[in-house]
Design an enzyme around this catalytic site. Structure first.
Site, short mmCIF file in Angstrom:
data_model
loop_
_atom_site.label_atom_id
_atom_site.label_comp_id
_atom_site.label_asym_id
_atom_site.label_seq_id
_atom_site.Cartn_x
_atom_site.Cartn_y
_atom_site.Cartn_z
N CYS A 55 3.96 53.44 3.58
CA CYS A 55 5.02 52.78 2.86
C CYS A 55 4.64 52.23 1.34
CB CYS A 55 5.42 51.53 3.63
SG CYS A 55 4.12 50.54 3.93
N GLU A 103 9.95 44.99 6.49
CA GLU A 103 9.27 45.59 5.65
C GLU A 103 9.96 46.92 5.56
OE1 GLU A 103 6.89 44.40 4.02
OE2 GLU A 103 6.36 42.78 4.99
#
Ligand code: NAP
Length: 522
Positions: free
Chosen positions: A294, A255
C-alpha cells in the site's frame, strides 16, 4: 485442506466447498476457506464476554509479556511461514521476510514500548486542571480500554503483518481480536493463529479467526467494538455505510488506496547522490513484493530537465531484475498473488497507458523464469511516463496494485507541490534533495496530503528505513483516498482501542484516580 475458523474457543469448519487458495506460480490448489454457517454474532459475543475481561484483568506490563510470547512462537515457526508465503503468495524469501519478520519486529517493539506503562490498567493524558479558584475542584482526562472486540478485516498483501501490526496495540490495550484475513492469502494468517492458540500464550477468547467471506460480521458490531479495515476504497465505502456501524457510531479505521509519491528536488543533477538514491528507491518500491504494498511509490516526480535521464536510469535497473518462479535462486521478483490480481493490474496498466507511455518493454512480450505464463500470475515491472503531468488525470487517480509506477516532471517547486496534491491524500511521500531549505518547505507542503514524509539526502542514504516500510514508531495512515485512518506511531496506536473521557471531581479524588493510571507519553 480446509482452513477452519477459530470462534467461541473452538476450531470449526465452515459449510460448503468454500473458496480455493492457490499457488500463484503453479496454479495448484493449496486449501479451501469457508465461513458459511459460522455464527459470527456468537463469535463476537464470546470475544467481548470472555476475551475482553480476561485481558483487561491484566496490566499493560502483563499484556506486553503476551506480545513477547506471541513473537517467540512466530520466531520458532518462521521456516514454516516462509514456505507458506512462497506457496500461497509466490514470495521470494526477501519478500516473505518483510511480512513475517516485520510482524515479529512490531510485536517486540510494542512489548518494549509498553514497559513504561507498568502495572496500570488505564491511561492518563496531560495534567489535571483546576475548575475552581482554589483548585479544590478539578478535571483530568483518562483513557479506558474499550469493552468490545477489535475486528480486523485485512488485505491480501500482508497476511502476517496485517494481523500483528493491528493486534499488538489492540491486545496491549486489553481488547480481544477477531481477524478476517483476505481469503486468497489466508493460509499464513491461519497457520500463525493456530500456532499461537496451540502454544496457549493468550487468555481464552483473546484471539479469534474467520476464514473466507466476512458475511454478516459487521452487522453485529456494537458501540464498544473497533473495526480496523485494510483494503480497497470501494469496500471501505461499503463498510462505512453498514447500518450497525452507522447506528452505533462504531469506530472504523480505514487504510485504503494510496498514490504514494517520490519527489526528486530541483537541486538534483544526473548522477548526484540524491539522484541515485531516488532511482534506487523507485526501483525497490516497484519490485519488492512485486509492488503489492500500500506504501509503494506510484508517482515519481522529477525536475523537467531530468525526466529523460531518470527514465533511462530506472529502466536500466529494472532490466536487471529477474522475474519468475521464486523457487529459482536467481529470481528477485515473484508473481502477483493471484490470477485475479494479475488481471486487475493488467487492466489498470491499460487504463494508465491511455494517457501515459511505457518506458519499459511491453508486458505482452514478457516471459517469466521457470513458470508457465498461462498458469502463473506474473506482471513484469512497468515504468510509464507522461509528458504533461497535469493533463494525465488518470495517473493521479488510478492505483495499480503491482509493479507499476509513472514518471512525471514538474516545472518549479510550486508546480511539484500542486501535482503532489492531485493524489487526493496518500500514505507516504518521500523527498530526495541535498537542499535543506527546499526539503523543509517540501516536508511541510507534502504533509498536507500525506500521512508520512520521508526526507532523504546523501548523509542518511544508507541509514534511511525505506519509503515503503511502515516502521512501528511512525504513523501509518493517510488522509483522503488513503482512508483517513491512523495505525502504529508508537503508543499513539493505543488510542484507537481506548476511550478518552473527562472526569470532574474534588482534587483528592482526581489525584486518587490519576495515581493508578499510567501517563502516556508519545
Ligand atoms: P478488498 O477487496 O477491499 O478486500 C479487503 C478485505 O475486505 C478482504 O479481507 C476482503 O475479503 C474483505 N471484504 C471484501 N468485501 C467485503 C465486505 N462487503 N464486507 C466485509 N469485508 C469485505 O481489497 P483488496 O483488493 O484485497 O486489497 C487491495 C487494496 O488494499 C489496495 O487498494 C491497497 O491499496 C489496499 N491496501 C491498503 C493498505 C494500507 O495500509 N493502507 C495495505 C494493504 C493494502 P475477501 O478476501 O474474502 O474478499
Amino acid at each position: 485442506m480446509q482452513l477452519t475458523n477459530f470462534v467461541v474457543g473452538q476450531w470449526c469448519a465452515g459449510a460448503g466447498t468454500g473458496q480455493a487458495l492457490r499457488d500463484p506460480v503453479l496454479g495448484t490448489e493449496l486449501a479451501r476457506a469457508s465461513s458459511e454457517g459460522i455464527d459470527l454474532a456468537a463469535a463476537l459475543r464470546y470475544s467481548r464476554e470472555i476475551g475482553g475481561p480476561a485481558l483487561r484483568a491484566l496490566s499493560y506490563a502483563e499484556r506486553a509479556q503476551l506480545l513477547t510470547r506471541i513473537a517467540d512462537v512466530l520466531t520458532a515457526n518462521r521456516p514454516a511461514y516462509v514456505k507458506i508465503a512462497l506457496e500461497n503468495s509466490g514470495s521470494p524469501e526477501s519478500d516473505a521476510a518483510v511480512d513475517i519478520d516485520g510482524s515479529i519486529y512490531t510485536l517486540k517493539f510494542y512489548a518494549r514500548a509498553a514497559a513504561s506503562l507498568g502495572a496500570a490498567r488505564y491511561l492518563q493524558e496531560g495534567d489535571a486542571q483546576s475548575l475552581s479558584k482554589d483548585g479544590a475542584f478539578q478535571t483530568s482526562h483518562l483513557l479506558l480500554p474499550l469493552r468490545g472486540a477489535a475486528i480486523f478485516i485485512n488485505a491480501f498483501n500482508f497476511p502476517a503483518w496485517g494481523l500483528w501490526e493491528k493486534a499488538a496495540p489492540a491486545l496491549l490495550s486489553g481488547m480481544p481480536v477477531l481477524v478476517k484475513p483476505a481469503t486468497s492469502t489466508a493460509l499464513l494468517t491461519w497457520q500463525m493463529v493456530q500456532d499461537v492458540i496451540n502454544a496457549k500464550v493468550l487468555p481464552e477468547g483473546a484471539l479469534s479467526l474467520i476464514c473466507g467471506s466476512a458475511r454478516d460480521l459487521v452487522e453485529h458490531v456494537s458501540f464498544d467494538d473497533v473495526v480496523a479495515f485494510t483494503g480497497s476504497a470501494a469496500t471501505a465505502a461499503r463498510l462505512r455505510g453498514t447500518p450497525a456501524i452507522v447506528q452505533h457510531s462504531t469506530r472504523l479505521n480505514v487504510e485504503a488506496d494510496s498514490l504514494n509519491l517520490a519527489l526528486l528536488g530541483p537541486d538534483a543533477t544526473a548522477g548526484s547522490d540524491e539522484f541515485d538514491l531516488f532511482v534506487r528507491e523507485v526501483v525497490r518500491e516497484m519490485t519488492v513484493k512485486a509492488g503489492q504494498k500500500c506504501t509503494a511509490i506510484r508517482r515519481a516526480l522529477v525536475p523537467a530537465a531530468l525526466q529523460a535521464s531518470v527514465a533511462e536510469a530506472i529502466a536500466a535497473r529494472l532490466a536487471k531484475v529477474t522475474v519468475g518462479n521464486p523457487r529459482n535462486a536467481e529470481v528477485r521478483m515473484g508473481p502477483l498473488v493471484s490470477k485475479a490480481q494479475q488481471q486487475s493490474v493488467l487492466d489498470g496498466l491499460a487504463q494508465l497507458r491511455s494517457q501515459a507511455q511505457l518506458v519499459t518493454p511491453d508486458p505482452a512480450q514478457f516471459r517469466p523464469i521457470d513458470a508457465d505464463p498461462a498458469i502463473a500470475a506474473f506482471v513484469p515491472p512497468a515504468l510509464l511516463q507522461v509528458a504533461d503531468a497535469h493533463a494525465a488525470s488518470l495517473v493521479h487517480e488510478v492505483e495499480v496494485f503491482g509493479p507499476v509506477a509513472t514518471l512525471m516532471s514538474y516545472a518549479d517547486e510550486q508546480d511539484a507541490f500542486a501535482l503532489a496534491r492531485l493524489g487526493l491524500g496518500s500514505l507516504v511521500a518521500s523527498v530526495f534533495s541535498a537542499d535543506d531549505a527546499f526539503t523543509q518547505r517540501a516536508v511541510l507542503e507534502l504533509a498536507g496530503s500525506h500521512g508520512r514524509v520521508l526526507a532523504v539526502h546523501s548523509a542518511v542514504g544508507k541509514l534511511q528505513t525505506g519509503h515503503g516500510n511502515a516502521m512501528p514508531m511512525c504513523l501509518h495512515g493517510g488522509p483522503g483516498r488513503a482512508g483517513g485512518g491512523e495505525e502504529l506511531g508508537g503508543l499513539r496506536a493505543l488510542s484507537l482501542y481506548h476511550r478518552r473521557f473527562a472526569v470532574q471531581a474534588g482534587a483528592e479524588r482526581i489525584a486518587g484516580l490519576r495515581a493508578q493510571a499510567a501517563s502516556v507519553t508519545y
